[in-house]
Scaffold this motif. Structure first.
Motif, PDB file in Angstrom:
ATOM      1  N   ALA A  19       0.851  -1.196   0.000  1.00  0.00           N
ATOM      2  CA  ALA A  19       0.000   0.000   0.000  1.00  0.00           C
ATOM      3  C   ALA A  19       0.882   1.240   0.000  1.00  0.00           C
ATOM      4  CB  ALA A  19      -0.923  -0.005   1.211  1.00  0.00           C
ATOM      5  N   LYS A  20       0.667   2.116  -0.964  1.00  0.00           N
ATOM      6  CA  LYS A  20       1.452   3.345  -1.086  1.00  0.00           C
ATOM      7  C   LYS A  20       0.535   4.548  -0.965  1.00  0.00           C
ATOM      8  CE  LYS A  20       4.987   1.334  -3.993  1.00  0.00           C
ATOM      9  NZ  LYS A  20       5.734   1.389  -5.238  1.00  0.00           N
ATOM     10  N   ALA A  21       1.128   5.666  -0.585  1.00  0.00           N
ATOM     11  CA  ALA A  21       0.414   6.936  -0.502  1.00  0.00           C
ATOM     12  C   ALA A  21       1.308   8.017  -1.096  1.00  0.00           C
ATOM     13  CB  ALA A  21       0.065   7.264   0.945  1.00  0.00           C
ATOM     14  N   THR A  22       0.723   9.134  -1.403  1.00  0.00           N
ATOM     15  CA  THR A  22       1.438  10.285  -1.935  1.00  0.00           C
ATOM     16  C   THR A  22       1.238  11.459  -0.993  1.00  0.00           C
ATOM     17  OG1 THR A  22       1.068   9.525  -4.189  1.00  0.00           O
ATOM     18  CG2 THR A  22       1.636  11.832  -3.929  1.00  0.00           C
ATOM     19  N   GLY A  23       2.283  12.248  -0.819  1.00  0.00           N
ATOM     20  CA  GLY A  23       2.180  13.410   0.054  1.00  0.00           C
ATOM     21  C   GLY A  23       3.116  14.510  -0.371  1.00  0.00           C
ATOM     22  N   ILE A  24       2.902  15.670   0.204  1.00  0.00           N
ATOM     23  CA  ILE A  24       3.701  16.858  -0.084  1.00  0.00           C
ATOM     24  C   ILE A  24       4.660  17.081   1.086  1.00  0.00           C
ATOM     25  CG2 ILE A  24       3.636  19.339  -0.535  1.00  0.00           C
ATOM     26  CD1 ILE A  24       0.681  18.820  -1.490  1.00  0.00           C
ATOM     27  N   ILE A  25       5.953  17.120   0.789  1.00  0.00           N
ATOM     28  CA  ILE A  25       6.997  17.263   1.805  1.00  0.00           C
ATOM     29  C   ILE A  25       6.948  18.652   2.445  1.00  0.00           C
ATOM     30  CG2 ILE A  25       9.503  17.375   2.190  1.00  0.00           C
ATOM     31  CD1 ILE A  25       8.723  14.560   1.580  1.00  0.00           C
ATOM     32  N   LYS A  26       6.973  18.638   3.776  1.00  0.00           N
ATOM     33  CA  LYS A  26       7.120  19.880   4.543  1.00  0.00           C
ATOM     34  C   LYS A  26       8.034  19.579   5.722  1.00  0.00           C
ATOM     35  CE  LYS A  26       3.097  22.232   3.165  1.00  0.00           C
ATOM     36  NZ  LYS A  26       2.819  23.546   2.946  1.00  0.00           N
ATOM     37  N   PRO A  27       8.895  20.528   6.070  1.00  0.00           N
ATOM     38  CA  PRO A  27       9.757  20.314   7.237  1.00  0.00           C
ATOM     39  C   PRO A  27       8.962  20.468   8.531  1.00  0.00           C
ATOM     40  CG  PRO A  27      10.190  22.468   6.258  1.00  0.00           C
ATOM     41  CD  PRO A  27       9.181  21.781   5.386  1.00  0.00           C
ATOM     42  N   TYR A  28       9.320  19.657   9.511  1.00  0.00           N
ATOM     43  CA  TYR A  28       8.725  19.755  10.844  1.00  0.00           C
ATOM     44  C   TYR A  28       9.727  19.159  11.826  1.00  0.00           C
ATOM     45  CZ  TYR A  28       5.556  19.266  14.779  1.00  0.00           C
ATOM     46  OH  TYR A  28       4.969  19.354  16.019  1.00  0.00           O
ATOM     47  N   ASN A  29      10.010  19.888  12.867  1.00  0.00           N
ATOM     48  CA  ASN A  29      10.993  19.428  13.844  1.00  0.00           C
ATOM     49  C   ASN A  29      10.465  19.617  15.256  1.00  0.00           C
ATOM     50  OD1 ASN A  29      13.583  18.872  12.198  1.00  0.00           O
ATOM     51  ND2 ASN A  29      12.806  20.793  11.387  1.00  0.00           N
ATOM     52  N   GLU A  30      10.743  18.643  16.082  1.00  0.00           N
ATOM     53  CA  GLU A  30      10.487  18.729  17.512  1.00  0.00           C
ATOM     54  C   GLU A  30      11.818  18.484  18.199  1.00  0.00           C
ATOM     55  OE1 GLU A  30       7.365  16.120  18.830  1.00  0.00           O
ATOM     56  OE2 GLU A  30       5.849  17.149  17.643  1.00  0.00           O
ATOM     57  N   GLU A  31      12.066  19.183  19.274  1.00  0.00           N
ATOM     58  CA  GLU A  31      13.346  19.090  19.960  1.00  0.00           C
ATOM     59  C   GLU A  31      13.701  17.644  20.306  1.00  0.00           C
ATOM     60  OE1 GLU A  31      15.527  20.829  23.926  1.00  0.00           O
ATOM     61  OE2 GLU A  31      13.843  21.935  23.081  1.00  0.00           O
ATOM     62  N   GLY A  32      14.905  17.259  19.947  1.00  0.00           N
ATOM     63  CA  GLY A  32      15.425  15.949  20.287  1.00  0.00           C
ATOM     64  C   GLY A  32      14.986  14.820  19.367  1.00  0.00           C
ATOM     65  N   ILE A  33      14.191  15.119  18.344  1.00  0.00           N
ATOM     66  CA  ILE A  33      13.724  14.060  17.444  1.00  0.00           C
ATOM     67  C   ILE A  33      14.481  14.140  16.121  1.00  0.00           C
ATOM     68  CG2 ILE A  33      11.774  13.172  16.100  1.00  0.00           C
ATOM     69  CD1 ILE A  33       9.970  13.899  18.393  1.00  0.00           C
ATOM     70  N   ILE A  34      15.051  12.995  15.725  1.00  0.00           N
ATOM     71  CA  ILE A  34      15.677  12.856  14.420  1.00  0.00           C
ATOM     72  C   ILE A  34      15.025  11.666  13.720  1.00  0.00           C
ATOM     73  CG2 ILE A  34      17.873  13.911  15.064  1.00  0.00           C
ATOM     74  CD1 ILE A  34      19.006  11.046  15.360  1.00  0.00           C
ATOM     75  N   VAL A  35      15.238  11.535  12.441  1.00  0.00           N
ATOM     76  CA  VAL A  35      14.721  10.430  11.629  1.00  0.00           C
ATOM     77  C   VAL A  35      13.199  10.337  11.761  1.00  0.00           C
ATOM     78  CG1 VAL A  35      15.075   8.005  10.973  1.00  0.00           C
ATOM     79  CG2 VAL A  35      16.909   9.235  12.100  1.00  0.00           C
ATOM     80  N   GLY A  36      12.529  11.495  11.845  1.00  0.00           N
ATOM     81  CA  GLY A  36      11.106  11.500  12.121  1.00  0.00           C
ATOM     82  C   GLY A  36      10.214  11.875  10.960  1.00  0.00           C
ATOM     83  N   ALA A  37       8.997  11.320  11.009  1.00  0.00           N
ATOM     84  CA  ALA A  37       7.944  11.640  10.038  1.00  0.00           C
ATOM     85  C   ALA A  37       6.617  11.733  10.768  1.00  0.00           C
ATOM     86  CB  ALA A  37       7.866  10.567   8.957  1.00  0.00           C
ATOM     87  N   TRP A  38       5.762  12.619  10.284  1.00  0.00           N
ATOM     88  CA  TRP A  38       4.407  12.766  10.796  1.00  0.00           C
ATOM     89  C   TRP A  38       3.451  12.701   9.616  1.00  0.00           C
ATOM     90  CZ3 TRP A  38       8.681  14.975  12.619  1.00  0.00           C
ATOM     91  CH2 TRP A  38       8.925  14.944  13.986  1.00  0.00           C
ATOM     92  N   LEU A  39       2.393  11.929   9.763  1.00  0.00           N
ATOM     93  CA  LEU A  39       1.410  11.718   8.702  1.00  0.00           C
ATOM     94  C   LEU A  39       0.013  11.966   9.256  1.00  0.00           C
ATOM     95  CD1 LEU A  39       2.686   8.214   7.536  1.00  0.00           C
ATOM     96  CD2 LEU A  39       3.316  10.407   6.551  1.00  0.00           C
ATOM     97  N   SER A  40      -0.933  12.219   8.350  1.00  0.00           N
ATOM     98  CA  SER A  40      -2.330  12.287   8.780  1.00  0.00           C
ATOM     99  C   SER A  40      -2.785  10.878   9.160  1.00  0.00           C
ATOM    100  CB  SER A  40      -3.211  12.840   7.658  1.00  0.00           C
ATOM    101  OG  SER A  40      -3.258  11.928   6.576  1.00  0.00           O
ATOM    102  N   GLN A  41      -3.791  10.783  10.012  1.00  0.00           N
ATOM    103  CA  GLN A  41      -4.314   9.473  10.377  1.00  0.00           C
ATOM    104  C   GLN A  41      -4.832   8.749   9.141  1.00  0.00           C
ATOM    105  OE1 GLN A  41      -4.128   8.065  13.611  1.00  0.00           O
ATOM    106  NE2 GLN A  41      -4.487   6.279  12.293  1.00  0.00           N
ATOM    107  N   LYS A  42      -5.411   9.496   8.217  1.00  0.00           N
ATOM    108  CA  LYS A  42      -5.909   8.906   6.973  1.00  0.00           C
ATOM    109  C   LYS A  42      -4.783   8.216   6.205  1.00  0.00           C
ATOM    110  CE  LYS A  42      -7.865  10.342   2.524  1.00  0.00           C
ATOM    111  NZ  LYS A  42      -8.331  11.481   1.736  1.00  0.00           N
ATOM    112  N   LYS A  43      -3.636   8.879   6.069  1.00  0.00           N
ATOM    113  CA  LYS A  43      -2.494   8.299   5.347  1.00  0.00           C
ATOM    114  C   LYS A  43      -1.906   7.117   6.119  1.00  0.00           C
ATOM    115  CE  LYS A  43      -2.247  11.293   1.888  1.00  0.00           C
ATOM    116  NZ  LYS A  43      -2.349  10.977   0.482  1.00  0.00           N
TER     117      LYS A  43
END
Length: 96
Positions: free
Chosen positions: A4-28
């Motif tokens: 199963a694949k999805a498509t999305g638009i890349i945007k930067p987002y950072n939280e202190e102390g987090i690396i190698v991270g991704a955030w997605l909508s619940q739908k995705k």
């Protein structure tokens, strides 16, 4: 049954102390069958040099569109992405 694949638009987002991270909508997340802590593979085009792996850290903050895939800066750099790139992503289950 394929991956199963999805498509999305890349945007930067950072939280202190987090690396190698991704955030997605619940739908995705539901679309590709991932939950927090799972790895995803993000790829632009057909070149492996435009890709990265990331850990799903949670759902998108409310100020992001559900079509967004938010990545930490280290993931954007590794994937050679720029903000606004359209990428495919899926659950990453095999390591080479």
């Amino acid at each position: 049954m394929g991956i199963a694949k999805a498509t999305g638009i890349i945007k930067p987002y950072n939280e202190e102390g987090i690396i190698v991270g991704a955030w997605l909508s619940q739908k995705k997340m539901d679309q590709i069958g991932v939950k927090m802590g799972d790895f995803i593979y993000v790829q632009k085009g057909w070149s492996g040099s435009l890709s990265c792996r990331a850990v799903v850290k949670g759902t998108l903050p409310s100020n992001f569109d559900e079509e967004t895939i938010a990545l930490t800066d280290d993931r954007i750099q590794e994937g050679n992405f720029t903000e606004g790139d359209i990428c495919n992503f899926w659950k990453h289950t095999s390591w080479f």
